[in-house]
Design a protein around this motif. Structure first.
Motif, PDB file in Angstrom:
ATOM      1  N   GLY A  47       0.748  -1.243   0.000  1.00  0.00           N
ATOM      2  CA  GLY A  47       0.000   0.000   0.000  1.00  0.00           C
ATOM      3  C   GLY A  47       0.779   1.295   0.000  1.00  0.00           C
ATOM      4  N   GLY A  48       2.074   1.262   0.337  1.00  0.00           N
ATOM      5  CA  GLY A  48       2.812   2.514   0.434  1.00  0.00           C
ATOM      6  C   GLY A  48       2.436   3.291   1.684  1.00  0.00           C
ATOM      7  N   SER A  49       3.034   4.464   1.856  1.00  0.00           N
ATOM      8  CA  SER A  49       2.808   5.224   3.083  1.00  0.00           C
ATOM      9  C   SER A  49       3.014   6.716   2.859  1.00  0.00           C
ATOM     10  N   TRP A  50       2.833   7.466   3.945  1.00  0.00           N
ATOM     11  CA  TRP A  50       3.081   8.913   3.946  1.00  0.00           C
ATOM     12  C   TRP A  50       4.499   9.256   3.522  1.00  0.00           C
ATOM     13  N   PHE A  51       5.401   8.334   3.664  1.00  0.00           N
ATOM     14  CA  PHE A  51       6.827   8.547   3.425  1.00  0.00           C
ATOM     15  C   PHE A  51       7.227   8.279   1.976  1.00  0.00           C
ATOM     16  N   ASN A  52       6.368   7.595   1.220  1.00  0.00           N
ATOM     17  CA  ASN A  52       6.773   7.029  -0.065  1.00  0.00           C
ATOM     18  C   ASN A  52       6.312   7.828  -1.277  1.00  0.00           C
ATOM     19  N   VAL A  53       6.973   7.545  -2.406  1.00  0.00           N
ATOM     20  CA  VAL A  53       6.581   8.129  -3.686  1.00  0.00           C
ATOM     21  C   VAL A  53       5.321   7.441  -4.185  1.00  0.00           C
ATOM     22  N   SER A  54       4.685   8.042  -5.172  1.00  0.00           N
ATOM     23  CA  SER A  54       3.398   7.543  -5.674  1.00  0.00           C
ATOM     24  C   SER A  54       3.483   6.122  -6.212  1.00  0.00           C
ATOM     25  N   GLU A  55       4.595   5.772  -6.837  1.00  0.00           N
ATOM     26  CA  GLU A  55       4.751   4.439  -7.418  1.00  0.00           C
ATOM     27  C   GLU A  55       4.522   3.339  -6.386  1.00  0.00           C
ATOM     28  N   SER A  56       4.924   3.578  -5.155  1.00  0.00           N
ATOM     29  CA  SER A  56       4.792   2.566  -4.106  1.00  0.00           C
ATOM     30  C   SER A  56       3.356   2.361  -3.651  1.00  0.00           C
ATOM     31  N   CYS A  57       2.456   3.233  -4.056  1.00  0.00           N
ATOM     32  CA  CYS A  57       1.069   3.187  -3.605  1.00  0.00           C
ATOM     33  C   CYS A  57       0.144   2.474  -4.580  1.00  0.00           C
ATOM     34  N   ARG A  58       0.700   1.902  -5.640  1.00  0.00           N
ATOM     35  CA  ARG A  58      -0.113   1.137  -6.585  1.00  0.00           C
ATOM     36  C   ARG A  58      -0.609  -0.159  -5.930  1.00  0.00           C
ATOM     37  N   PRO A  59      -1.791  -0.668  -6.311  1.00  0.00           N
ATOM     38  CA  PRO A  59      -2.313  -1.895  -5.712  1.00  0.00           C
ATOM     39  C   PRO A  59      -1.430  -3.121  -5.886  1.00  0.00           C
ATOM     40  N   SER A  60      -0.621  -3.166  -6.934  1.00  0.00           N
ATOM     41  CA  SER A  60       0.205  -4.345  -7.180  1.00  0.00           C
ATOM     42  C   SER A  60       1.617  -4.226  -6.603  1.00  0.00           C
ATOM     43  N   TYR A  61       1.975  -3.061  -6.062  1.00  0.00           N
ATOM     44  CA  TYR A  61       3.341  -2.850  -5.566  1.00  0.00           C
ATOM     45  C   TYR A  61       3.583  -3.678  -4.309  1.00  0.00           C
ATOM     46  N   ARG A  62       4.760  -4.305  -4.234  1.00  0.00           N
ATOM     47  CA  ARG A  62       5.081  -5.209  -3.134  1.00  0.00           C
ATOM     48  C   ARG A  62       6.350  -4.761  -2.415  1.00  0.00           C
ATOM     49  N   TYR A  63       6.340  -4.948  -1.092  1.00  0.00           N
ATOM     50  CA  TYR A  63       7.508  -4.659  -0.275  1.00  0.00           C
ATOM     51  C   TYR A  63       7.486  -5.625   0.901  1.00  0.00           C
ATOM     52  N   TYR A  64       8.514  -5.602   1.732  1.00  0.00           N
ATOM     53  CA  TYR A  64       8.527  -6.529   2.865  1.00  0.00           C
ATOM     54  C   TYR A  64       9.453  -6.016   3.957  1.00  0.00           C
TER      55      TYR A  64
END
Length: 215
Positions: A176-193
């Protein structure tokens, strides 16, 4: 259809069939966390902001407590969403309009990220909901999922269950991304861990009501 062709860890796009589940309309707030846990670990203190600085392991203690609720029927549990459930919800389910973010193509209308957050979390429910009536799936705080991290979707479950099978301290999925992140990280398919014991001021979680993970 889960995944995308934008990054290698989002490939391959694959079909997933999900059982029924219910998801919280917004992330767990500091107010709710304090009512259950009796303390507030957050950096950005406000009862209506998402709770943050909670590890994946912390969320499991929270669920142990709320799953003692006598109103739950047999086979029902509160838990983290699986990665597939999270993406299905963020995409708007079967009502999806194919938006770039959860609920629209303009992130400023649906989420908080580094360009509009002023360097902090924000009160829940200030942005537009998506097609399912769920808010803040793009931005504000990353959200823990039940799954362990895998580098791509080769061999991923097709039934919507949590993808596990690694060592206990393996990374857990964030979405989902966060207040700290760029827009790309907020896409529904974006993954992090992140590791399950780690806590960040950009990470919170959301509640799902369904059957236990993997069932």
């Amino acid at each position: 259809m889960m995944g995308s062709n934008e990054y290698d860890d989002e490939k391959p796009v694959h079909k997933v069939t999900l059982p029924s589940f219910a998801m919280g309309k917004f992330a767990v707030t500091q107010e709710l966390w304090m009512a259950v846990m009796g303390e507030n670990p957050s950096r950005f203190i406000d009862p209506k902001h998402p709770v943050e600085q909670v590890s994946w392991e912390n969320t499991q203690v929270f669920f142990q407590k709320i799953n003692q609720d006598a109103r739950l029927t047999p086979g029902q549990v509160f838990r983290l969403p699986t990665e597939a459930e999270w993406e299905y919800a963020a995409r708007g389910g079967n009502r999806s309009g194919g938006f770039r973010y959860a609920g629209g193509d303009k992130l400023d209308e649906v989420g908080w990220y580094n360009d509009n957050s002023h360097g902090e979390t924000k009160t829940i429910r200030l942005k537009l909901a998506n097609e399912l009536g769920i808010q803040d799936l793009s931005g504000n705080v990353w959200e823990w999922c039940a799954d362990q991290w895998h580098n791509n979707y080769q061999g991923a479950p097709k039934d919507g269950s949590a993808w596990l099978g690694l060592e206990e301290d393996a990374g857990r999925v964030l979405r989902g991304g966060s207040w700290f992140n760029v827009s790309e990280s907020c896409r529904p398919s974006y993954r992090y861990y992140s590791r399950p014991a780690i806590r960040y001021s950009s990470v919170g979680f959301r509640v799902v009501l369904g059957s236990p993970p993997g069932r």
